[in-house]
Design a protein around this motif. Structure first.
Motif, short mmCIF file in Angstrom:
data_model
loop_
_atom_site.label_atom_id
_atom_site.label_comp_id
_atom_site.label_asym_id
_atom_site.label_seq_id
_atom_site.Cartn_x
_atom_site.Cartn_y
_atom_site.Cartn_z
N SER A 1 0.95 -1.25 0.17
CA SER A 1 -0.04 -0.03 -0.13
C SER A 1 0.83 1.25 0.08
CB SER A 1 -0.79 -0.03 1.37
OG SER A 1 0.02 0.20 2.50
N PRO A 2 0.37 2.62 -0.42
CA PRO A 2 1.28 3.59 -0.75
C PRO A 2 1.17 4.30 0.47
CG PRO A 2 -0.90 3.92 -2.05
CD PRO A 2 -0.73 2.38 -1.58
N LEU A 3 1.96 5.16 0.73
CA LEU A 3 2.05 5.93 2.09
C LEU A 3 0.92 6.85 2.05
CD1 LEU A 3 5.76 7.18 2.55
CD2 LEU A 3 4.54 5.15 3.59
N SER A 4 0.06 7.06 3.02
CA SER A 4 -0.92 7.89 3.29
C SER A 4 -0.38 9.36 3.18
CB SER A 4 -1.87 7.61 4.68
OG SER A 4 -0.95 8.09 5.59
N GLU A 5 -1.46 10.13 3.16
CA GLU A 5 -1.16 11.79 3.13
C GLU A 5 -0.37 12.37 4.25
OE1 GLU A 5 -3.45 16.19 2.27
OE2 GLU A 5 -4.57 14.24 2.25
N VAL A 6 -1.00 11.76 5.40
CA VAL A 6 -0.32 11.96 6.96
C VAL A 6 1.06 11.39 7.06
CG1 VAL A 6 -1.35 10.26 8.02
CG2 VAL A 6 -0.66 12.00 9.12
N GLU A 7 1.22 10.27 6.42
CA GLU A 7 2.58 9.60 6.55
C GLU A 7 3.56 10.22 5.90
OE1 GLU A 7 0.85 5.05 7.40
OE2 GLU A 7 1.72 5.69 5.24
N ALA B 1 3.46 13.44 4.90
CA ALA B 1 3.72 14.70 5.60
C ALA B 1 4.68 14.68 6.73
CB ALA B 1 2.46 15.25 6.09
N VAL B 2 4.61 13.39 7.45
CA VAL B 2 5.47 13.20 8.69
C VAL B 2 6.74 12.97 8.33
CG1 VAL B 2 5.71 11.72 10.74
CG2 VAL B 2 3.73 12.54 10.28
N TYR B 3 6.83 12.13 7.19
CA TYR B 3 8.31 11.80 6.79
C TYR B 3 8.85 12.89 6.23
CZ TYR B 3 11.60 9.18 4.00
OH TYR B 3 12.85 8.74 3.45
N SER B 4 8.18 14.09 5.45
CA SER B 4 9.06 15.07 5.03
C SER B 4 9.16 15.92 6.32
CB SER B 4 7.89 15.73 4.14
OG SER B 4 7.49 15.14 2.96
N HIS B 5 8.48 15.83 7.14
CA HIS B 5 8.58 16.83 8.30
C HIS B 5 10.12 16.38 8.97
CE1 HIS B 5 7.92 19.31 11.75
NE2 HIS B 5 8.41 18.25 12.70
N ALA B 6 10.18 15.07 8.91
CA ALA B 6 11.62 14.46 9.68
C ALA B 6 12.80 14.82 9.03
CB ALA B 6 11.29 13.16 9.81
N ILE B 7 12.59 14.71 7.63
CA ILE B 7 13.80 15.15 6.60
C ILE B 7 14.13 16.52 6.89
CG2 ILE B 7 14.48 15.11 4.36
CD1 ILE B 7 12.44 12.80 3.70
N GLN C 1 -2.73 15.13 16.50
CA GLN C 1 -1.56 14.54 17.27
C GLN C 1 -1.87 12.92 17.30
OE1 GLN C 1 -0.84 15.89 21.16
NE2 GLN C 1 0.42 14.35 21.64
N HIS C 2 -3.00 12.50 17.31
CA HIS C 2 -3.12 11.11 17.06
C HIS C 2 -2.68 10.43 15.71
CE1 HIS C 2 -5.01 7.04 17.50
NE2 HIS C 2 -5.60 7.31 16.45
N GLU C 3 -3.26 11.15 14.72
CA GLU C 3 -2.96 10.94 13.35
C GLU C 3 -1.34 11.03 13.15
OE1 GLU C 3 -6.63 12.03 10.63
OE2 GLU C 3 -5.10 13.84 11.20
N VAL C 4 -0.82 11.96 13.71
CA VAL C 4 0.70 12.11 13.71
C VAL C 4 1.56 10.91 14.42
CG1 VAL C 4 2.65 13.59 14.14
CG2 VAL C 4 0.68 14.54 13.31
N ARG D 1 7.98 0.48 8.25
CA ARG D 1 8.44 0.30 7.11
C ARG D 1 9.92 0.86 7.12
NH1 ARG D 1 4.43 1.45 2.93
NH2 ARG D 1 2.21 1.29 3.77
N ARG D 2 10.74 1.06 8.33
CA ARG D 2 12.01 1.48 8.22
C ARG D 2 12.22 2.59 7.69
NH1 ARG D 2 10.96 -2.68 10.93
NH2 ARG D 2 12.38 -4.31 11.16
N LEU D 3 11.37 3.66 7.44
CA LEU D 3 11.53 4.96 7.01
C LEU D 3 12.06 5.97 8.09
CD1 LEU D 3 8.80 4.92 4.17
CD2 LEU D 3 11.23 5.21 3.82
N LEU D 4 11.59 5.61 9.29
CA LEU D 4 11.96 6.34 10.45
C LEU D 4 12.88 5.29 11.41
CD1 LEU D 4 8.79 8.37 11.63
CD2 LEU D 4 10.82 9.18 10.28
N VAL D 5 13.97 5.89 11.91
CA VAL D 5 14.83 4.99 12.71
C VAL D 5 14.74 5.83 14.15
CG1 VAL D 5 17.03 4.02 13.09
CG2 VAL D 5 16.07 4.31 10.79
N GLY D 6 14.59 4.90 15.29
CA GLY D 6 14.63 5.32 16.62
C GLY D 6 16.09 5.87 16.96
N VAL D 7 16.10 6.88 17.64
CA VAL D 7 17.48 7.32 18.11
C VAL D 7 17.50 7.22 19.75
CG1 VAL D 7 19.05 9.30 18.36
CG2 VAL D 7 17.60 8.94 16.22
N GLY D 8 18.40 6.67 20.13
CA GLY D 8 18.48 6.81 21.64
C GLY D 8 18.18 5.38 22.14
#
Length: 348
Positions: free
Chosen positions: A13-19, A21-27, A44-47, A57-64
């Motif tokens: 499935s493709p990334l949703s609109e909110v996903e 937006a969050v990925y772009s924000h993290a970059i 906030q719940h959607e985020v 999906r391994r597009l965000l990686v935890g730090v710490g």
């Protein structure tokens, strides 16, 4: 959140609109935090839900040490990390499949070569060779054995030898159907054999005349008697010939009667009627006493006794006269001709 346990992840499935937006924000902001709050246009719940999905999906990686702060990973790195476990399993499966192939290929090729070397038709000329081959074929049978055994009563030693194979086949769940002649009903040893094998699951029927001696294994291999050597046999593996012989067996089976284990008067009358009908038919065809006796599975003496009584009842003065009179009756024989004899089931 434990991002190492991925269950029900839908990578198609493709990334949703909110996903997105969050990925772009993290970059753009060198990361994103859970609980950081809403993004423009999203709650906030959607985020937070989008952060979890992106981490899966391994597009965000935890730090710490605590997975609350995430940084964006490149699509290429995420793709490699997601695919690596599946690729590792595929390599393991490929290796196992290759080992299985290497192990079984010689077995397969040897078996195939042996089968191709076997003649479609093979002659055996001794009793020992026939019995050895029957034992091997019985051991290899998986679902069905068909047997037709003309000749009336069977010898005790033959039945004992057959019993071992039959019991082993039935215990393995192989279906068995056997045809005998009507005259086999009056053999104590044959009846005892039939009683045992039917309790184990075999089916046994009787017929008067008109069938050959044969055994068919799994509808692939058929063993028949050699014409000029009753101690020998012909092994037939040619599919068309084997199929033809099995079709003949099935047609005869449909005309046969269940082997009776109760030898009362009614059964003796029935067997006598059937026997006389077949003898009369063979007389009309002009067959000699020896031929009729062999085809009916009885001794020549017993056969001649039946013929003499038939001739007496129709008033025939000779075999030729009997054949003429029987043709004149054309199947409409007087009841006196087919009336049962007191010793009709006995063979000398």
């Amino acid at each position: 959140m434990d991002i190492r346990n991925i269950k029900g992840l839908d990578l198609l499935s493709p990334l949703s609109e909110v996903e997105l937006a969050v990925y772009s924000h993290a970059i753009r902001h060198a990361g994103v935090r859970e609980g950081e709050g809403a993004l423009e246009g999203f709650s906030q719940h959607e985020v937070e839900t989008a952060i979890q999905r992106l981490a899966e999906r391994r597009l965000l990686v935890g730090v710490g040490s605590v997975d609350t702060h995430f940084v964006a990973a490149s699509p290429e790195a995420a793709s490699d990390e997601l695919a690596e476990p599946a690729e590792r399993r595929a390599r393991l499966m490929r290796g196992a499949a290759d080992r299985l192939r290497d192990e079984l290929t010689p077995v397969y090729e040897a078996g195939l070569a042996q089968r191709l070397r076997r003649p479609a038709v093979e002659e055996l000329h001794s009793v020992d060779a026939v019995r050895d081959q029957l034992t091997k074929l019985a051991a290899q049978a998986t679902f069905e054995v068909l047997t037709s055994q003309p000749g009336g009563a069977r010898a005790e030693d033959v039945l004992q030898e057959a019993m071992r194979r039959t019991e082993e086949l039935l215990e393995r769940g192989v279906q068995m159907r056997t045809l005998y002649q009507h005259t086999a009903q009056f053999s104590a040893t044959t009846s005892a054999y039939v009683e045992i094998v039917t309790k184990l699951g075999a089916e046994v029927r009787t017929l008067g005349d008109g069938f050959m001696r044969m055994i068919a294994f799994d509808r692939e291999v058929v063993v028949i008697e050699l014409r000029d050597n009753p101690k020998g046999a012909l092994i037939i593996r040619e599919p068309n010939i084997a199929g033809f012989l099995i079709d003949i067996f099935n047609r005869m089976w449909g005309q046969a009667e269940e082997f009776p284990l109760d030898h009362g008067r009614d059964q003796a009358i029935f067997a006598s009627d059937k026997t006389k009908e077949d003898i009369i038919r063979l007389l009309v065809l002009g067959e000699q006493d020896k031929v009729i006796a062999r085809r009916m599975g009885m001794t020549v003496r017993t056969c001649q006794r039946h013929i003499a009584k038939i001739m007496e009842r129709i008033g025939a003065k000779s075999r030729i006269h009997a054949g003429y009179l029987l043709r004149e009756y054309d199947g409409n024989l007087p009841s006196a001709v087919t009336a049962p004899d007191a010793d009709s089931g006995r063979d000398d």
